[in-house]
Write a protein that holds these residues in place. Sequence first.
Motif, PDB file in Angstrom:
ATOM      1  N   LYS A  28       1.203  -1.397  -0.424  1.00 21.60           N
ATOM      2  CA  LYS A  28       0.106   0.284   0.056  1.00 21.60           C
ATOM      3  C   LYS A  28       0.933   0.805   0.199  1.00 21.60           C
ATOM      4  N   HIS A  29       2.119   1.410   0.584  1.00 24.40           N
ATOM      5  CA  HIS A  29       2.688   2.666   0.847  1.00 24.40           C
ATOM      6  C   HIS A  29       3.796   2.503  -1.011  1.00 24.40           C
ATOM      7  N   TYR A  30       3.137   1.295  -1.659  1.00 23.18           N
ATOM      8  CA  TYR A  30       3.980   1.718  -3.341  1.00 23.18           C
ATOM      9  C   TYR A  30       2.635   2.186  -4.834  1.00 23.18           C
ATOM     10  N   VAL A  31       1.480   1.233  -4.578  1.00 21.03           N
ATOM     11  CA  VAL A  31       0.411   1.102  -5.394  1.00 21.03           C
ATOM     12  C   VAL A  31      -0.711   0.884  -4.749  1.00 21.03           C
ATOM     13  N   LYS A  32      -2.370   1.379  -5.367  1.00 21.35           N
ATOM     14  CA  LYS A  32      -2.788   0.660  -4.890  1.00 21.35           C
ATOM     15  C   LYS A  32      -3.020  -0.695  -4.993  1.00 21.35           C
ATOM     16  N   PHE A  33      -3.127  -1.721  -4.103  1.00 19.28           N
ATOM     17  CA  PHE A  33      -3.289  -2.961  -4.391  1.00 19.28           C
ATOM     18  C   PHE A  33      -4.727  -3.331  -3.673  1.00 19.28           C
ATOM     19  N   ASN A  34      -5.099  -4.967  -4.032  1.00 21.81           N
ATOM     20  CA  ASN A  34      -6.597  -5.294  -2.926  1.00 21.81           C
ATOM     21  C   ASN A  34      -5.860  -6.899  -3.804  1.00 21.81           C
ATOM     22  N   PHE A  35      -6.340  -7.637  -2.911  1.00 21.07           N
ATOM     23  CA  PHE A  35      -6.389  -8.794  -3.046  1.00 21.07           C
ATOM     24  C   PHE A  35      -8.224  -9.257  -2.742  1.00 21.07           C
ATOM     25  N   GLU A  36      -8.419  -9.832  -3.996  1.00 22.87           N
ATOM     26  CA  GLU A  36     -10.137  -9.861  -4.195  1.00 22.87           C
ATOM     27  C   GLU A  36      -9.895 -11.936  -3.573  1.00 22.87           C
ATOM     28  N   LEU A  37     -11.338 -12.196  -2.850  1.00 26.28           N
ATOM     29  CA  LEU A  37     -11.087 -13.454  -2.934  1.00 26.28           C
ATOM     30  C   LEU A  37     -12.487 -14.083  -3.769  1.00 26.28           C
ATOM     31  N   ILE A  38     -12.837 -14.994  -4.373  1.00 25.23           N
ATOM     32  CA  ILE A  38     -13.663 -15.363  -5.313  1.00 25.23           C
ATOM     33  C   ILE A  38     -14.452 -16.709  -4.208  1.00 25.23           C
ATOM     34  N   LEU A  59     -17.564 -16.853 -12.718  1.00 27.31           N
ATOM     35  CA  LEU A  59     -17.764 -15.731 -11.288  1.00 27.31           C
ATOM     36  C   LEU A  59     -15.828 -15.082 -11.589  1.00 27.31           C
ATOM     37  N   ILE A  60     -15.358 -15.114 -11.803  1.00 27.21           N
ATOM     38  CA  ILE A  60     -14.131 -14.188 -12.359  1.00 27.21           C
ATOM     39  C   ILE A  60     -14.478 -13.391 -13.440  1.00 27.21           C
ATOM     40  N   LEU A  61     -15.169 -13.567 -14.788  1.00 30.80           N
ATOM     41  CA  LEU A  61     -15.551 -12.907 -15.721  1.00 30.80           C
ATOM     42  C   LEU A  61     -16.492 -11.704 -15.083  1.00 30.80           C
ATOM     43  N   ASN A  62     -17.134 -12.004 -14.328  1.00 31.15           N
ATOM     44  CA  ASN A  62     -18.142 -10.937 -13.432  1.00 31.15           C
ATOM     45  C   ASN A  62     -16.987 -10.312 -12.376  1.00 31.15           C
ATOM     46  N   GLN A  63     -15.969 -10.370 -12.252  1.00 27.62           N
ATOM     47  CA  GLN A  63     -15.122  -9.151 -11.482  1.00 27.62           C
ATOM     48  C   GLN A  63     -14.457  -8.220 -12.271  1.00 27.62           C
ATOM     49  N   LEU A  64     -14.214  -8.641 -14.018  1.00 31.08           N
ATOM     50  CA  LEU A  64     -13.125  -7.758 -14.390  1.00 31.08           C
ATOM     51  C   LEU A  64     -14.451  -6.675 -15.504  1.00 31.08           C
ATOM     52  N   GLN A  65     -13.041  -5.656 -15.437  1.00 27.68           N
ATOM     53  CA  GLN A  65     -13.905  -4.312 -16.278  1.00 27.68           C
ATOM     54  C   GLN A  65     -13.485  -4.053 -17.194  1.00 27.68           C
TER      55      GLN A  65
END
Length: 157
Positions: A28-38, A59-65
């Motif tokens: 978080k000190h370097y980049v906007k980062f998140n870890f998402e669990l499906i 489920l994966i495809l539903n999370q993508l923009q």
Amino acid sequence: MQITVLAIGKTDNKELALLIQEYEQRLKHYVKFNFELIPDIKNSKNLSENQQKEREGELILNQLQVSDSVVLLDNKGKQFSSVDFSNYLQKKMNSGTKRLVMIIGGPYGFSEAVYRRCTEKLSLSKMTFSHQMVRLFLVEQVYRGFTILRNEPYHHQ
């Protein structure tokens, strides 16, 4: 740039989960980062490998923009040294990538629809690792990549 790691299923091992969280906090000190669990597919024992990949793929495809740069962790993907991986991250940032999504699939890999959607494939090693361990290895390598870019003393050559 934002980096999102998507993974199928929760991290079962508490110690492993704590290590992943530690690297998430460092990042978080370097980049906007998140870890998402499906969440795991319910009743997956009643499904064939293909059926499970298809359901996970949905489920994966539903999370993508639409604008996401999608990287699959895949044993047939490109391999990098840590320094080369840091350069890869820099190129992604320089190219204006808004969201880099790195996906760790389920035990049988990815559906064809997910393969069609990906931009690139990345392999952490020729060895096979558990999907649980790959989570830690990936997050640590992303952290290492940013420390290399900043010439910080974490990485030694």
